[in-house]
Design a protein around this motif. Structure first.
Motif, mmCIF file in Angstrom:
data_model
loop_
_atom_site.group_PDB
_atom_site.id
_atom_site.type_symbol
_atom_site.label_atom_id
_atom_site.label_comp_id
_atom_site.label_asym_id
_atom_site.label_seq_id
_atom_site.Cartn_x
_atom_site.Cartn_y
_atom_site.Cartn_z
ATOM 1 N N LEU A 23 0.827 -1.193 0.000
ATOM 2 C CA LEU A 23 0.000 0.000 0.000
ATOM 3 C C LEU A 23 0.872 1.258 0.000
ATOM 4 N N GLY A 24 2.152 1.088 0.328
ATOM 5 C CA GLY A 24 3.059 2.222 0.237
ATOM 6 C C GLY A 24 3.705 2.214 -1.128
ATOM 7 N N ASP A 25 4.450 3.251 -1.490
ATOM 8 C CA ASP A 25 5.071 3.245 -2.806
ATOM 9 C C ASP A 25 6.508 2.762 -2.725
ATOM 10 N N GLY A 26 6.855 2.059 -1.652
ATOM 11 C CA GLY A 26 8.177 1.465 -1.557
ATOM 12 C C GLY A 26 9.182 2.379 -0.902
ATOM 13 N N VAL A 27 8.892 3.662 -0.828
ATOM 14 C CA VAL A 27 9.815 4.594 -0.198
ATOM 15 C C VAL A 27 9.281 5.000 1.173
ATOM 16 N N ASP A 28 7.959 5.110 1.254
ATOM 17 C CA ASP A 28 7.346 5.479 2.528
ATOM 18 C C ASP A 28 7.654 4.443 3.587
ATOM 19 N N PRO A 29 7.846 4.881 4.804
ATOM 20 C CA PRO A 29 8.043 3.901 5.874
ATOM 21 C C PRO A 29 6.757 3.145 6.170
ATOM 22 N N VAL A 30 6.894 1.876 6.553
ATOM 23 C CA VAL A 30 5.730 1.084 6.969
ATOM 24 C C VAL A 30 5.177 1.660 8.267
ATOM 25 N N LEU A 31 6.104 1.984 9.132
ATOM 26 C CA LEU A 31 5.696 2.458 10.462
ATOM 27 C C LEU A 31 6.451 3.740 10.753
ATOM 28 N N SER A 32 5.730 4.735 11.245
ATOM 29 C CA SER A 32 6.487 5.862 11.769
ATOM 30 C C SER A 32 5.894 6.337 13.084
ATOM 31 N N LEU A 33 6.781 6.562 14.015
ATOM 32 C CA LEU A 33 6.401 7.035 15.343
ATOM 33 C C LEU A 33 6.845 8.486 15.461
ATOM 34 N N HIS A 34 5.948 9.327 15.953
ATOM 35 C CA HIS A 34 6.300 10.732 16.139
ATOM 36 C C HIS A 34 6.182 11.110 17.597
ATOM 37 N N GLN A 35 7.311 11.304 18.234
ATOM 38 C CA GLN A 35 7.379 11.843 19.599
ATOM 39 C C GLN A 35 6.431 11.138 20.563
ATOM 40 N N ILE A 36 6.537 9.796 20.569
ATOM 41 C CA ILE A 36 5.657 8.988 21.424
ATOM 42 C C ILE A 36 6.132 9.031 22.874
ATOM 43 N N SER A 37 5.202 9.283 23.776
ATOM 44 C CA SER A 37 5.493 9.186 25.211
ATOM 45 C C SER A 37 4.438 8.318 25.859
ATOM 46 N N LYS A 38 4.851 7.598 26.892
ATOM 47 C CA LYS A 38 3.910 6.736 27.593
ATOM 48 C C LYS A 38 4.376 6.564 29.027
ATOM 49 N N SER A 39 3.448 6.688 29.952
ATOM 50 C CA SER A 39 3.785 6.346 31.335
ATOM 51 C C SER A 39 2.585 5.660 31.949
ATOM 52 N N PHE A 40 2.854 4.724 32.862
ATOM 53 C CA PHE A 40 1.771 4.021 33.534
ATOM 54 C C PHE A 40 1.453 4.670 34.867
ATOM 55 N N GLN A 41 2.491 5.231 35.523
ATOM 56 C CA GLN A 41 2.256 6.003 36.736
ATOM 57 C C GLN A 41 2.681 7.426 36.425
ATOM 58 N N PRO A 42 1.972 8.395 36.968
ATOM 59 C CA PRO A 42 2.388 9.768 36.718
ATOM 60 C C PRO A 42 3.808 9.978 37.239
ATOM 61 N N GLU A 43 4.554 10.805 36.546
ATOM 62 C CA GLU A 43 5.933 11.161 36.932
ATOM 63 C C GLU A 43 6.955 10.071 36.630
ATOM 64 N N VAL A 44 6.504 8.870 36.222
ATOM 65 C CA VAL A 44 7.477 7.824 35.895
ATOM 66 C C VAL A 44 7.309 7.458 34.425
ATOM 67 N N PRO A 45 7.956 8.171 33.532
ATOM 68 C CA PRO A 45 7.771 7.869 32.110
ATOM 69 C C PRO A 45 8.422 6.536 31.756
ATOM 70 N N VAL A 46 7.664 5.703 31.020
ATOM 71 C CA VAL A 46 8.234 4.453 30.522
ATOM 72 C C VAL A 46 8.916 4.719 29.189
ATOM 73 N N LEU A 47 8.244 5.507 28.367
ATOM 74 C CA LEU A 47 8.815 5.908 27.086
ATOM 75 C C LEU A 47 8.740 7.422 27.004
#
Lengths: 384, 554
Positions: A23-47
């Protein structure tokens, strides 16, 4: 370009699965992440603030110590978790951002789990066909046969998971994930449940299978040997951040941070002092290229000593060191050695060399790539 | 193009979120519904009923409370000693018949206390065969101590409730393994002292939980105390409700009983939690048992038989004998078929509803383990601590209120006729009471079998394109089949045995096996009560055999 895809999208959904229509034209990335952050408890970032692009057909390894957030990153991509910030695109389609998560069943992302997660009440063939429920029956049968052949389990279709060995279960899990022809395959520490001998053998098999399937893959592991042999691109993760995103040889030769330098290989840091054309260390003088940015007369630095670059030398040129500890590493022995100043480092010698603890030997050091960091400075975080 | 797909994804995301919350809503609704009886009983504290309360206090309350406390203390201490002792014997020793006794000692659990009670009365009461024989042998003046006393009631309940302590103690002893005991012995303690100083303290939470369960059962029992004429709170509720038609007083009594029950529940819950914590300690090999020989072996076998004989063999034997006599004489009541059908119908309906609700609650907490869902599961499971009489009172009050306000008004409005007592006159209230009382049984089993399914299976199915309901249908339900079956059987048997709530809530003319047993035994017609009682016992053995199979697998 978008108008070109319109006919493909108008076709029934299974059509997109069945043939490997990109579905891509071969140059586009399959996956792209932009500035992902994730934490399960406040103040303790996992990502924290992760940005990555995965090119079509490549194999990316997420490498890092336990608890660095690499599995969480995988689960974010699969759609099992919702990011706190940032966006995830799968082939240009926005699939995750805070408040919106396209559920995993609508993502066309295959996943192999650490414990394989085979359905214990279904046979091998039922397991493999689980994701093909929207396919016509004839196609389903063909695909099943194709998958069984791919993973070499032709005679096992009617067995139940508990009747299979660990390695066979692993291959069923792989076949099940590959059967619906996903855009992207995620492997979560797939070899960690196997013993050492099986692990190496299976790794090669899986590598061959993935190559044949030609599928874009993300592999999570804490085993650097696995990562180095598997990956086209390595993403080294430390404390929720990608500290280096580069091909394996580059990560080994030019680690961006002290963490990467120490995590890959068994290197130890050695104090040194910069002079005009060389760096002086306890293991002798090392010339350095002027390209290094750490210029400045008399500047104190840390140099990485890799075990492979230390040789025994029984002439007076060598530096005297004391043997602290020895351990077998297959055909070679890994020795921990202590310098007169008390600093320790490792060296790999052929296994026919037998040294005893407390013995004093002479060694020389010939680094291939010079890895230098400012002395004792806390590792600067440099995301790629 | 990208814009368009973003929008579509957004819609999908929303839809999924609302679907999940419908599980949460269902769980909350079930919990709310099942909490109604408890709330209605507790709220009677608020209603000003000083006059009734003072009257009760003057006349009988002190006696009722004293009797109840004494009964709890007696049953608690004797089940503790009996259950722990037998578990110690079976886990740490080998003697002839050991393998048989290990599971057979659970069997008395299948006998409802009221059945054991009437069999004993039939055999050992003044007019019974034993005392008659003794009188003819030793002269008219000969008497045995009467069974219809505190001691008699305590003995009956101990004989059938000790397996709660026995089961938990045995699991705790096995779970500890040999390491703790062996290290104590290597430090110079004798086996017995090591057991008392090390094994027992570690097993204490499990023992406390077992005793609390036995005491809950003793608190809930109605049939035994009523037949033996021993006045307790449970029995008083029935007497006040039916004999005096004094609903306020009954409710006040029920709220008092509820306090006892909640206290026991608190003890049981906290010690269960601790028991789980200690179980994770297990290390190393299993127990190395001591082989008993000679008189020691005989003593061990004797101890097991002394409990198993009167607790199981004697009642089953006597019931079979009576049943045989009834059948030979062709005296089997023609109503027996109806009784059986009524019982099966009620139990079947209550059981399927209980299991359905349990699946909803358990699945909601798996999908969305929010505090509200977890609390609603906890709340829905409270009922097992409440005596049937309390639940009955708590169900009747709101149902009667609904009948008198809402239902009558509706019937008037839509059918144009004044209806009778639609809810209180039907089996709705009874089924509801069964659900409140026994949902915990099914929830525990269903939840355990759902927890056994690793969450990665859910993720795997989802990543292969399956929706939430498809995961439930294709993965969870097939894997939970065994657990569901166990839950069905357990609830079914419990409903069959249940007596006080059935007596208080059954619609006029609807009799069940338990009601028939009560009717016959209250008229001292022991032999007539034998057929329905034996049917209940036979059904009750099923889950015990299940438990045996499960423990054999471990």
């Amino acid at each position: 370009m978008t108008h070109l895809f319109a006919p493909a999208l108008a076709l029934p959904r299974w059509f997109c699965y069945a043939d490997r229509i990109s579905l891509g034209d071969g140059v586009d990335p399959v996956l792209s992440l932009h500035q992902i952050s994730k934490s399960f408890q406040p103040e303790v970032p996992v990502l924290h603030d992760i940005s990555l692009q995965v090119e079509t057909g490549s194999v990316v390894c997420l490498l890092g110590p336990s608890g660095c957030g690499k599995t969480t990153l995988l689960r974010l991509v699969a759609g099992f978790e919702e990011p706190d910030a940032g966006e995830i695109y799968l082939i240009k389609r926005l699939v995750s951002r805070p408040g919106l998560v396209v559920p995993p069943e609508q993502r066309h992302v295959g996943m192999v789990f650490q414990d394989y997660a085979l359905f214990p009440h279904m046979t091998v063939s039922q397991n493999i066909q689980f994701g093909l429920f929207r396919w016509p029956a004839a196609w389903r049968r063909t695909r099943l046969a194709e998958m069984l052949r791919l993973v070499g389990l032709e005679g096992m279709a009617e067995r139940y998971p508990h009747e299979l060995s660990g390695g066979q279960q692993q291959r069923v899990a792989l076949a099940r994930a590959l059967a619906p022809a996903p855009q992207l395959l995620l492997l979560d520490e797939p070899f960690s449940n196997l013993d050492v001998y099986l692990r190496r053998q299976l790794r090669e098999e899986v590598q061959a299978i993935l190559e044949q399937a030609g599928i874009t893959t993300i592999l999570v592991t804490h085993d650097q040997e696995e990562a180095l042999s598997f990956a086209d691109t390595l993403a080294v993760i430390d404390q929720g951040q990608v500290v280096q995103y580069a091909p394996p040889d580059e990560v080994v030769q030019r680690p961006l941070t002290r963490f990467v330098a120490q995590f890959i290989g068994l290197g130890h840091f050695l104090r040194g002092e910069m002079h005009q054309a060389c760096i002086t260390t306890e293991l002798g003088e090392v010339p350095y290229a002027s390209a290094l940015s750490l210029t400045g007369e008399g500047r104190r630095v840390d140099l990485l000593v890799r075990p492979e670059h230390v040789q025994l030398c029984n002439t007076s040129h060598g530096t005297p060191v004391q043997v602290v500890h020895a351990s077998f590493r297959g055909t070679r022995k890994l020795y921990t050695l202590r310098l007169p100043s008390g600093a320790t480092f490792c060296a790999l010698f052929p296994s026919e060399v037998t040294l005893h603890s407390g013995e004093v030997v002479r060694v020389t050091w010939r680094p291939v790539d010079l890895v230098v960091f400012p002395w004792q400075e806390t590792p600067a975080i440099q995301a790629d | 193009m990208v814009q368009h797909e973003t929008h579509q994804a957004y819609v999908i995301g929303k839809r999924v979120k609302t679907r999940f919350s419908s599980w949460t809503l269902a769980a909350l609704a079930i919990a709310g519904l099942l909490a109604v009886p408890m709330v209605s009983v507790l709220s009677s504290f608020m209603t000003p009923a000083g006059e009734v309360w003072r009257h009760l206090w003057r006349t009988q309350l002190v006696e009722l409370i004293t009797n109840t406390v004494l009964l709890l203390a007696g049953v608690g201490s004797s089940t503790l000693v009996g259950g722990t002792g037998l578990a110690w014997l079976v886990v740490y020793h080998r003697f002839p018949g050991h393998a048989f006794f290990e599971w057979a000692l659970i069997l008395p659990l299948a006998i409802p206390a009221y059945v054991l009670g009437f069999v004993f009365l039939g055999l050992f009461d003044f007019a019974g065969p034993l005392q008659t024989f003794l009188r003819t042998t030793f002269g008219q003046g000969f008497r045995l101590p009467t069974l219809r006393s505190y001691g008699g009631v305590t003995l009956m309940m101990t004989l059938v409730f000790y397996p709660y302590v026995y089961l938990l103690a045995r699991a705790a002893f096995h779970g500890q393994g040999a390491a703790t005991l062996e290290s104590a012995r290597s430090l110079g303690r004798s086996p017995l002292r090591a057991f008392i100083m090390v094994t027992l303290p570690i097993a204490r939470p499990a023992l406390v939980a077992g005793v609390a369960l036995a005491m809950m059962e003793a608190l809930a029992d109605f049939g035994t105390v009523a037949t033996f004429g021993y006045r307790t709170l449970t029995e008083a509720i029935y007497r006040v409700w039916y004999g005096m038609f004094d609903r306020t007083a009954a409710t006040q009594l029920a709220s008092g009983l509820l306090c006892f029950a909640l206290g026991l529940l608190l003890v049981e819950r906290t010690s269960r939690g601790r028991a789980r914590f200690i179980e994770t300690y297990r290390r190393g090999a299993g127990v190395t048992p001591t082989v008993l020989r000679g008189w020691r072996a005989a003593l061990a076998v004797g101890a097991c038989l002394a409990v198993l004989g009167p607790g199981f063999l004697l009642p089953v034997g006597q019931l079979s004998l009576w049943t045989l006599k009834t059948l030979q004489a062709g005296q089997l009541a023609p109503a027996f078929g109806t009784l059986l059908l009524n019982t099966l119908y009620l139990a079947g309906l209550a059981t399927s509803l209980a299991c359905l609700m349990a699946v909803v609650l358990a699945y909601a907490s798996r999908l969305h383990s929010s505090p509200s869902v977890r609390w609603s599961a906890q709340c829905a499971a409270l009922g097992y601590a409440l005596p049937g009489s309390v639940i009955a009172v708590g169900v009747l009050l709101p149902l009667a209120w609904l009948d008198h306000t809402v239902v009558i008004a509706w019937l008037d409005r839509f059918l144009g006729r004044s209806g009778g007592l639609l809810l209180t006159g039907s089996a709705v209230g009874l089924i509801f009471a069964y659900l409140v009382r026994f949902l915990a049984v099914s929830l525990q089993t269903v939840d355990a079998s759902l927890t056994n399914i690793p969450p990665s299976l859910d993720d795997a199915a989802r990543s292969l394109g399956a929706s939430g309901s498809r995961v439930l249908r294709r993965v969870h339900l097939p894997l939970m089949r065994r657990g569901l079956l166990t839950a069905l059987i357990l609830v079914f048997v419990e409903v069959m045995k249940e007596m006080p709530a059935t007596l208080l809530l059954r619609p006029f003319g609807l009799n069940t096996l338990a009601v028939e047993v009560w009717k016959r035994t209250s008229e001292a017609m022991w032999q007539e009560a034998a057929v329905p009682a034996l049917t209940i016992v036979a059904a009750g053995i099923l889950p015990v055999l299940f438990a045996v199979r499960l423990s054999a697998k471990r």
